[in-house]
Write an enzyme that holds these catalytic residues in place. Sequence first.
Site, PDB file in Angstrom:
ATOM      1  N   SER A 261      -7.033  -4.116 -23.590  1.00 26.00           N
ATOM      2  CA  SER A 261      -7.707  -4.998 -22.789  1.00 26.00           C
ATOM      3  C   SER A 261      -8.608  -5.912 -22.401  1.00 26.00           C
ATOM      4  CB  SER A 261      -8.603  -3.231 -21.917  1.00 26.00           C
ATOM      5  OG  SER A 261      -9.695  -4.457 -21.542  1.00 26.00           O
TER       6      SER A 261
ATOM      7  N   HIS B  47      -3.963  -5.501 -20.283  1.00 23.08           N
ATOM      8  CA  HIS B  47      -4.442  -4.588 -19.208  1.00 23.08           C
ATOM      9  C   HIS B  47      -5.541  -5.615 -19.224  1.00 23.08           C
ATOM     10  CE1 HIS B  47      -6.267  -1.160 -17.773  1.00 23.08           C
ATOM     11  NE2 HIS B  47      -7.527  -1.473 -17.755  1.00 23.08           N
TER      12      HIS B  47
ATOM     13  N   ASP C 106      -8.668  -6.260 -16.387  1.00 25.25           N
ATOM     14  CA  ASP C 106      -9.467  -5.276 -15.884  1.00 25.25           C
ATOM     15  C   ASP C 106     -10.384  -5.918 -14.407  1.00 25.25           C
ATOM     16  OD1 ASP C 106      -9.553  -2.461 -16.828  1.00 25.25           O
ATOM     17  OD2 ASP C 106      -9.992  -3.635 -18.744  1.00 25.25           O
TER      18      ASP C 106
ATOM     19  N   MET D  26     -13.205  -6.049 -11.533  1.00 24.69           N
ATOM     20  CA  MET D  26     -13.685  -5.053 -10.982  1.00 24.69           C
ATOM     21  C   MET D  26     -14.829  -6.616 -10.130  1.00 24.69           C
ATOM     22  SD  MET D  26     -15.759  -4.462 -14.657  1.00 24.69           S
ATOM     23  CE  MET D  26     -14.667  -3.567 -15.795  1.00 24.69           C
TER      24      MET D  26
ATOM     25  N   HIS E 192      -5.752  -3.475 -13.166  1.00 21.67           N
ATOM     26  CA  HIS E 192      -6.116  -2.382 -13.373  1.00 21.67           C
ATOM     27  C   HIS E 192      -7.451  -2.734 -12.328  1.00 21.67           C
ATOM     28  CE1 HIS E 192      -9.536   1.071 -14.976  1.00 21.67           C
ATOM     29  NE2 HIS E 192      -8.773   1.298 -13.501  1.00 21.67           N
TER      30      HIS E 192
ATOM     31  N   MET F 293     -10.298  -1.718 -10.181  1.00 21.51           N
ATOM     32  CA  MET F 293     -11.615  -1.145 -10.040  1.00 21.51           C
ATOM     33  C   MET F 293     -12.158  -2.328  -8.618  1.00 21.51           C
ATOM     34  SD  MET F 293     -12.750  -0.806 -14.031  1.00 21.51           S
ATOM     35  CE  MET F 293     -11.254  -1.884 -14.712  1.00 21.51           C
TER      36      MET F 293
ATOM     37  N   MET G 214      -8.836   7.911 -17.062  1.00 20.29           N
ATOM     38  CA  MET G 214      -9.872   7.054 -17.649  1.00 20.29           C
ATOM     39  C   MET G 214     -10.878   7.718 -17.920  1.00 20.29           C
ATOM     40  SD  MET G 214     -10.032   4.087 -16.269  1.00 20.29           S
ATOM     41  CE  MET G 214     -11.438   3.515 -17.004  1.00 20.29           C
TER      42      MET G 214
ATOM     43  N   ASP H  36      -7.576   4.780 -20.758  1.00 25.68           N
ATOM     44  CA  ASP H  36      -8.205   3.968 -20.774  1.00 25.68           C
ATOM     45  C   ASP H  36      -9.984   3.909 -20.920  1.00 25.68           C
ATOM     46  OD1 ASP H  36      -9.305   1.213 -20.547  1.00 25.68           O
ATOM     47  OD2 ASP H  36      -8.743   1.594 -18.521  1.00 25.68           O
TER      48      ASP H  36
HETATM   49  C1  DX5 Z   1     -13.198  -0.148 -18.485  1.00 26.89           C
HETATM   50  C2  DX5 Z   1     -11.871  -0.369 -18.179  1.00 26.89           C
HETATM   51  C3  DX5 Z   1     -11.781  -0.927 -19.497  1.00 26.89           C
HETATM   52  C4  DX5 Z   1     -12.009  -1.418 -21.338  1.00 26.89           C
HETATM   53  C5  DX5 Z   1     -11.994  -0.116 -22.557  1.00 26.89           C
HETATM   54  O1  DX5 Z   1     -14.396  -0.319 -17.445  1.00 26.89           O
HETATM   55  O2  DX5 Z   1     -11.040  -0.128 -17.455  1.00 26.89           O
HETATM   56  O3  DX5 Z   1     -10.348  -0.808 -19.867  1.00 26.89           O
HETATM   57  O4  DX5 Z   1     -11.715  -3.010 -20.995  1.00 26.89           O
HETATM   58  O5  DX5 Z   1     -13.220  -0.916 -23.203  1.00 26.89           O
HETATM   59  P1  DX5 Z   1     -13.046  -0.346 -24.478  1.00 26.89           P
HETATM   60  O6  DX5 Z   1     -11.822   0.100 -24.886  1.00 26.89           O
HETATM   61  O7  DX5 Z   1     -13.872  -1.315 -25.206  1.00 26.89           O
HETATM   62  O8  DX5 Z   1     -13.352   1.797 -24.443  1.00 26.89           O
HETATM   63 ZN    ZN Z   2      -9.131  -0.658 -17.232  1.00 24.25          ZN
END
Ligand code: DX5
Ligand code: ZN
Length: 246
Positions: A11, A36, A38, A40, A69, A71, A140, A178
């Site tokens: 990620s 991956h 993310d 947000m 992903h 969010m 998650m 994740d």
């Molecule tokens: C958190 C994300 C993850 C994040 C994971 O909401 O969806 O993909 O990057 O990070 P680590 O591996 O540091 O927990």
């Molecule tokens: Zn993620």
Amino acid sequence: MDKGSVKLAPSILSADFAHLGEQVAAAERGGANRIHVDIMDGHFVPNISMGAPIVQSLRRVTKLPLEIHMMISDPDSFLDEFVEAGSDSFLVHWEGNNNLHRTVRRIKTLGKGAGVAINPATPAGVLEEILPDLDQVLVMTVNPGFGHQPFIYSTLPKIRHVSQLIARLKRGCELEVDGGIDERTAQLAVAAGANVLVAGSSIFASSAGVSAAMHRLRSAINHEGLILKDLEPSLLKKEVLCNLEW
Ligand code: DX5
Ligand code: ZN
């Protein structure tokens, strides 16, 4: 499960954005199977991250599949933009989506892979009816919104439960995890049934460097026996561990 078939999805949330191309290339050299990304919006989760222009830039520097992903509160409104930017698959959350089936159908109609993500407090059972339509499930293992959070161990029985649902309802659907994945928790998640691991900080914030961190994660998964160092004491209880496949 054949541990060699476990896929790694670094990620980029924890990457150095001033050197994103090089960091992704290093992850690729280290054996990444996909990247991956993310997304947000500061509303669905209490943080903001990046948008489609980052995907567009990544598309130019890697041939690896880009999984997005989402969010965000209204994923449907952004799907076209992300497809245009070069995305290969989408993970959308069960939480807050009143028309999840429509969102999943739309992703499939766009010719992209579709996955549904569930938060730590959401039970596996909500996936039952949507599962036959999915390519991936994302469990998650932290609350979404931030990197660098500790793995939530109570998600392990749920990973096992989802893997049983997949065996019954949609063989071949990927089971991804994740959050808080490192050399030790990767072993636990795989033993519980996960076959795709997202890892952010353990790869991009590793002092060993990105490529070396990828190799270490891969060797930990292939390692025979559990790395017990620092394992949460409650996990050592037989009834928790005996539900996992070592
Ligand atoms: C958190 C994300 C993850 C994040 C994971 O909401 O969806 O993909 O990057 O990070 P680590 O591996 O540091 O927990
Ligand atoms: Zn993620």
